[in-house]
Design an enzyme around this catalytic site. Structure first.
Site, PDB file in Angstrom:
ATOM      1  N   THR A   1      -3.805  -4.069  -4.704  1.00 34.07           N
ATOM      2  CA  THR A   1      -3.377  -5.337  -5.315  1.00 34.07           C
ATOM      3  C   THR A   1      -3.880  -6.513  -3.653  1.00 34.07           C
ATOM      4  O   THR A   1      -2.886  -6.665  -3.233  1.00 34.07           O
ATOM      5  CB  THR A   1      -2.900  -5.835  -6.420  1.00 34.07           C
ATOM      6  OG1 THR A   1      -2.485  -4.350  -7.204  1.00 34.07           O
ATOM      7  CG2 THR A   1      -2.467  -6.754  -6.658  1.00 34.07           C
TER       8      THR A   1
ATOM      9  N   GLU B   1      -2.275   6.729  -2.361  1.00 34.45           N
ATOM     10  CA  GLU B   1      -2.861   7.401  -1.153  1.00 34.45           C
ATOM     11  C   GLU B   1      -4.384   8.147  -2.377  1.00 34.45           C
ATOM     12  O   GLU B   1      -3.698   8.696  -3.533  1.00 34.45           O
ATOM     13  CB  GLU B   1      -2.351   8.665  -0.596  1.00 34.45           C
ATOM     14  CG  GLU B   1      -1.837   7.616   0.134  1.00 34.45           C
ATOM     15  CD  GLU B   1      -1.040   9.060   0.895  1.00 34.45           C
ATOM     16  OE1 GLU B   1      -0.809   9.683   1.536  1.00 34.45           O
ATOM     17  OE2 GLU B   1       0.236   8.396   2.473  1.00 34.45           O
TER      18      GLU B   1
ATOM     19  N   THR C   1       4.840   4.468 -13.357  1.00 34.07           N
ATOM     20  CA  THR C   1       4.583   4.636 -14.586  1.00 34.07           C
ATOM     21  C   THR C   1       5.231   4.486 -15.800  1.00 34.07           C
ATOM     22  O   THR C   1       6.260   5.099 -15.868  1.00 34.07           O
ATOM     23  CB  THR C   1       3.247   5.537 -14.751  1.00 34.07           C
ATOM     24  OG1 THR C   1       3.737   7.182 -15.000  1.00 34.07           O
ATOM     25  CG2 THR C   1       2.119   5.927 -14.140  1.00 34.07           C
TER      26      THR C   1
ATOM     27  N   GLY D   1      -4.387  11.368  -2.932  1.00 33.17           N
ATOM     28  CA  GLY D   1      -3.625  12.431  -3.260  1.00 33.17           C
ATOM     29  C   GLY D   1      -2.665  11.842  -3.990  1.00 33.17           C
ATOM     30  O   GLY D   1      -1.874  13.197  -4.347  1.00 33.17           O
TER      31      GLY D   1
ATOM     32  N   GLU E   1       3.425   0.072 -10.286  1.00 33.18           N
ATOM     33  CA  GLU E   1       5.029   0.137  -9.522  1.00 33.18           C
ATOM     34  C   GLU E   1       5.695   0.921 -10.596  1.00 33.18           C
ATOM     35  O   GLU E   1       6.987   0.827 -11.258  1.00 33.18           O
ATOM     36  CB  GLU E   1       5.569  -1.328 -10.399  1.00 33.18           C
ATOM     37  CG  GLU E   1       4.707  -2.312  -9.652  1.00 33.18           C
ATOM     38  CD  GLU E   1       5.464  -2.242  -8.020  1.00 33.18           C
ATOM     39  OE1 GLU E   1       4.536  -2.093  -7.337  1.00 33.18           O
ATOM     40  OE2 GLU E   1       6.017  -2.610  -7.757  1.00 33.18           O
TER      41      GLU E   1
ATOM     42  N   ALA F   1       0.393  -1.560  -0.287  1.00 28.90           N
ATOM     43  CA  ALA F   1       0.017   0.254  -0.066  1.00 28.90           C
ATOM     44  C   ALA F   1       1.126   1.125  -0.210  1.00 28.90           C
ATOM     45  O   ALA F   1       1.033   1.634   1.355  1.00 28.90           O
ATOM     46  CB  ALA F   1      -0.650   0.272   1.253  1.00 28.90           C
TER      47      ALA F   1
ATOM     48  N   GLY G   1      -0.252   9.696  -6.785  1.00 28.97           N
ATOM     49  CA  GLY G   1       0.441   8.416  -7.066  1.00 28.97           C
ATOM     50  C   GLY G   1       1.829   8.236  -7.556  1.00 28.97           C
ATOM     51  O   GLY G   1       2.870   7.639  -7.219  1.00 28.97           O
TER      52      GLY G   1
HETATM   53  C1  FAD Z   1      -5.192  -1.937 -11.036  1.00 21.89           C
HETATM   54  C2  FAD Z   1      -4.331  -1.127 -10.252  1.00 21.89           C
HETATM   55  C3  FAD Z   1      -3.299  -1.907  -9.176  1.00 21.89           C
HETATM   56  C4  FAD Z   1      -2.636  -1.353  -8.203  1.00 21.89           C
HETATM   57  N1  FAD Z   1      -2.310  -1.856  -7.547  1.00 21.89           N
HETATM   58  C5  FAD Z   1      -1.097  -1.180  -6.425  1.00 21.89           C
HETATM   59  C6  FAD Z   1      -0.719  -1.629  -5.478  1.00 21.89           C
HETATM   60  O1  FAD Z   1      -0.907  -2.861  -5.137  1.00 21.89           O
HETATM   61  N2  FAD Z   1      -0.427  -0.780  -3.969  1.00 21.89           N
HETATM   62  C7  FAD Z   1      -0.487   0.380  -4.811  1.00 21.89           C
HETATM   63  O2  FAD Z   1       0.326   1.678  -4.113  1.00 21.89           O
HETATM   64  N3  FAD Z   1      -0.413   1.040  -5.465  1.00 21.89           N
HETATM   65  C8  FAD Z   1      -1.031   0.393  -6.772  1.00 21.89           C
HETATM   66  N4  FAD Z   1      -1.532   0.665  -7.146  1.00 21.89           N
HETATM   67  C9  FAD Z   1      -1.728   2.703  -8.548  1.00 21.89           C
HETATM   68  C10 FAD Z   1      -0.896   2.563  -8.950  1.00 21.89           C
HETATM   69  O3  FAD Z   1       1.061   2.088  -8.793  1.00 21.89           O
HETATM   70  C11 FAD Z   1      -0.946   4.578  -8.786  1.00 21.89           C
HETATM   71  O4  FAD Z   1      -2.016   4.634 -10.119  1.00 21.89           O
HETATM   72  C12 FAD Z   1       0.881   4.849 -10.230  1.00 21.89           C
HETATM   73  O5  FAD Z   1       1.541   4.367  -9.362  1.00 21.89           O
HETATM   74  C13 FAD Z   1      -0.054   6.126 -11.162  1.00 21.89           C
HETATM   75  O6  FAD Z   1      -0.624   7.179  -9.442  1.00 21.89           O
HETATM   76  P1  FAD Z   1      -1.633   7.693 -10.547  1.00 21.89           P
HETATM   77  O7  FAD Z   1      -2.876   7.031 -10.795  1.00 21.89           O
HETATM   78  O8  FAD Z   1      -1.877   8.866  -9.102  1.00 21.89           O
HETATM   79  O9  FAD Z   1      -1.284   8.893 -11.664  1.00 21.89           O
HETATM   80  P2  FAD Z   1      -0.421  10.331 -11.395  1.00 21.89           P
HETATM   81  O10 FAD Z   1       0.561   9.870 -10.785  1.00 21.89           O
HETATM   82  O11 FAD Z   1      -1.086  11.033 -11.420  1.00 21.89           O
HETATM   83  O12 FAD Z   1      -0.085  10.627 -13.062  1.00 21.89           O
HETATM   84  C14 FAD Z   1      -1.125  10.826 -13.819  1.00 21.89           C
HETATM   85  C15 FAD Z   1      -0.503  10.478 -15.336  1.00 21.89           C
HETATM   86  O13 FAD Z   1       0.728  11.582 -15.602  1.00 21.89           O
HETATM   87  C16 FAD Z   1       1.804  11.276 -15.791  1.00 21.89           C
HETATM   88  N5  FAD Z   1       2.233  11.774 -14.787  1.00 21.89           N
HETATM   89  C17 FAD Z   1       2.913  12.302 -13.570  1.00 21.89           C
HETATM   90  N6  FAD Z   1       4.259  12.126 -12.893  1.00 21.89           N
HETATM   91  C18 FAD Z   1       4.701  13.063 -14.613  1.00 21.89           C
HETATM   92  C19 FAD Z   1       6.164  13.323 -14.409  1.00 21.89           C
HETATM   93  N7  FAD Z   1       6.520  13.840 -13.881  1.00 21.89           N
HETATM   94  N8  FAD Z   1       6.258  13.306 -15.680  1.00 21.89           N
HETATM   95  C20 FAD Z   1       5.784  12.915 -16.746  1.00 21.89           C
HETATM   96  N9  FAD Z   1       4.440  12.524 -16.632  1.00 21.89           N
HETATM   97  C21 FAD Z   1       4.223  12.047 -15.203  1.00 21.89           C
HETATM   98  C22 FAD Z   1       1.741   9.596 -15.270  1.00 21.89           C
HETATM   99  O14 FAD Z   1       2.622   8.486 -16.011  1.00 21.89           O
HETATM  100  C23 FAD Z   1      -0.254   9.365 -15.983  1.00 21.89           C
HETATM  101  O15 FAD Z   1      -0.036   8.768 -17.139  1.00 21.89           O
HETATM  102  C24 FAD Z   1      -2.416   0.602  -8.669  1.00 21.89           C
HETATM  103  C25 FAD Z   1      -3.349   0.551  -9.909  1.00 21.89           C
HETATM  104  C26 FAD Z   1      -4.352   0.805 -10.393  1.00 21.89           C
HETATM  105  C27 FAD Z   1      -4.696   0.404 -11.055  1.00 21.89           C
END
Ligand code: FAD
Length: 413
Positions: free
Chosen positions: A178, A147, A392, A149, A390, A144, A151
């Site tokens: 997950t 949060e 993006t 706010g 893990e 985990a 990602g």
């Molecule tokens: C099915 C699923 C399972 C998951 N499992 C886990 C888990 O087990 N544990 C856990 O902790 N999390 C988990 N996640 C969360 C996942 O790791 C996050 O969704 C991911 O890290 C992206 O964060 P966000 O969704 O807040 O997107 P954001 O960080 O808000 O990003 C949105 C977009 O902006 C881009 N972006 C952000 N910052 C930058 C930058 N500096 N430069 C260029 N582009 C940028 C991103 O690449 C993305 O395209 C899971 C998510 C899903 C959908």
């Protein structure tokens, strides 16, 4: 086509993983895609088998448990790598990525639901000291970090862990965990002191059922629908101090390194998932093309073949590049060499081409690809997440750029 041989000692492991993928995961793939949130009971039998193999010592690297870097348990790779006398080694990291590729040829969502093989297990295997590794042996741990706010910007997490007597008291919200519903422990990232920045972020093993920890909901998703994804609230949730993984000291010089070390191990595993799913799509598409009279000829330039064959060759070369980068990232870890750059390269390449290959395979197969008669449409849905969690695609590219240009995270955002 380059096709490096699988090390001889891993062939039985790869063969077993393939059998499981073919006979257990594939046949249940569609069932649990449609029955989202239903526990795939078939996995219990499989988990019992993996446990049996682990006890006999025959399952090295069968999944998330096999990512500890050195026999002695020391964390972090040495810059020198192994001594000449040690030679190179093909160890548990390589075994893990090879078996995960096979399992994800079967089904990514079901692999993510394998009991006791959660991403939290990888964190424990990577960061725990010997006493913790022993105490948490056999648990099923989700991870985990995310949060509402926070990602990609995981250095900004706001969940707090406040020392109080022999405990830490955790407060905050975590989303998208997950296997959050099915696991029995969750590894929670929390800050000891927000004013101290990223160095104060530590991970804590929280057993499910601890008072103050509430699972709030399960998500409905595009793909990997057989894998559950949960949200949690922590309100004055107490865990014993010895559940903090790694060093409790806040060392600004160390920065985020302790917590981030986990990613060097887990990113190649996620890359391996993308590679396995892409291979499934390519194999089925090749069969469908062949039935339609399109043969791929490796002895002739792509541009002299049909558009479908040329596209297939291009997709296959992307697949090979992702496959080799993934093996390399894992091999470096096995040989105690730094692999952060290669782990991000593998994850970036495999995540991106995994999505591309699976979607282009839908396109090549046309209406057959889009319908539920085949699994091609499902694999296209399943692989997208592997380019998101893990770290993006964009974040992996940022890490690669920082490493190549020698810039810090403050210099290149
Ligand atoms: C099915 C699923 C399972 C998951 N499992 C886990 C888990 O087990 N544990 C856990 O902790 N999390 C988990 N996640 C969360 C996942 O790791 C996050 O969704 C991911 O890290 C992206 O964060 P966000 O969704 O807040 O997107 P954001 O960080 O808000 O990003 C949105 C977009 O902006 C881009 N972006 C952000 N910052 C930058 C930058 N500096 N430069 C260029 N582009 C940028 C991103 O690449 C993305 O395209 C899971 C998510 C899903 C959908």
């Amino acid at each position: 086509m380059i096709n490096l041989e699988t090390p001889k000692k891993f062939r039985p492991l790869v063969g077993q993983a393939h059998q499981v993928a073919m006979n257990l995961l594939r046949p249940n793939s569609r069932t649990y895609d449609l029955a989202e949130h239903t526990y795939p009971k078939e996995l219990d039998m499989l988990a019992a088998m993996v446990d049996g193999l682990s006890e006999s010592g025959a399952a090295s690297g069968a999944g998330a448990s096999g990512v500890r870097r050195t026999e002695s348990g020391s964390q972090g790779p040495s810059a020198q790598g192994p001594s000449a006398a040690e030679g190179t080694r093909n160890g548990s990291n390589l075994a893990s990525v090879l078996s995960i590729m096979e399992m994800c040829w079967g089904d990514v969502g079901l692999l993510l639901s394998m009991p006791r093989q959660g991403l939290g297990n990888s964190a424990i295997a990577s960061v725990a000291d010997d006493e913790q590794a022993e105490r948490f042996k056999g648990v099923w741990a989700g991870m985990a970090i995310t949060e509402p706010g926070v990602g990609s910007d995981s250095a900004n997490i706001s969940t707090t862990a406040t020392p109080d007597g022999d405990d830490y008291v955790i407060n905050g919200e975590k989303i998208y965990v997950t296997a959050g519903d099915r696991c029995d422990h969750v590894v929670v990232w929390a800050t000891l002191d927000r004013s101290l920045g990223r160095a104060a972020i530590k991970s804590f093993v929280v057993p499910k059922g601890t008072p103050g920890m509430t699972m709030e909901r399960l998500e409905h998703k595009l793909g990997i629908r057989s894998s559950d994804t949960a949200a949690f609230r922590f309100e004055n949730c107490r865990v014993p101090k010895e559940n903090l993984l790694g060093d409790p000291a806040v060392d600004p010089k160390q920065g985020f390194a302790g917590a981030m070390a986990t990613f060097d191990n887990t990113r190649p595993l996620v890359a391996a998932m993308a590679v396995g799913c892409a291979r499934a799509s390519l194999e089925l598409t090749r069969e469908l093309l062949s039935e339609a009279g399109v043969e791929i000829d490796y002895d002739r330039p792509a541009q002299t073949q049909s558009a479908a064959a040329a596209t297939f060759l291009q997709l296959e070369s992307d697949y090979e590049a992702a496959y080799l980068l993934t093996l390399r990232a894992a091999w470096l870890a096995d040989n105690r060499r730094p692999n952060s750059l290669e782990a991000s390269m593998a994850k970036a390449k495999a995540g991106r081409v995994g999505s591309d290959i699976t979607l282009r395979c839908v396109e090549l197969a046309g209406s057959i690809g889009y319908s539920e008669h085949e699994l091609l449409e499902k694999w296209a849905r399943d692989s997208k997440i592997l380019d998101i969690f893990e770290g993006t695609q964009q974040i992996q590219q940022l890490i690669v750029a920082r490493r190549l240009l020698g810039k810090s995270s403050a210099q290149l955002k």
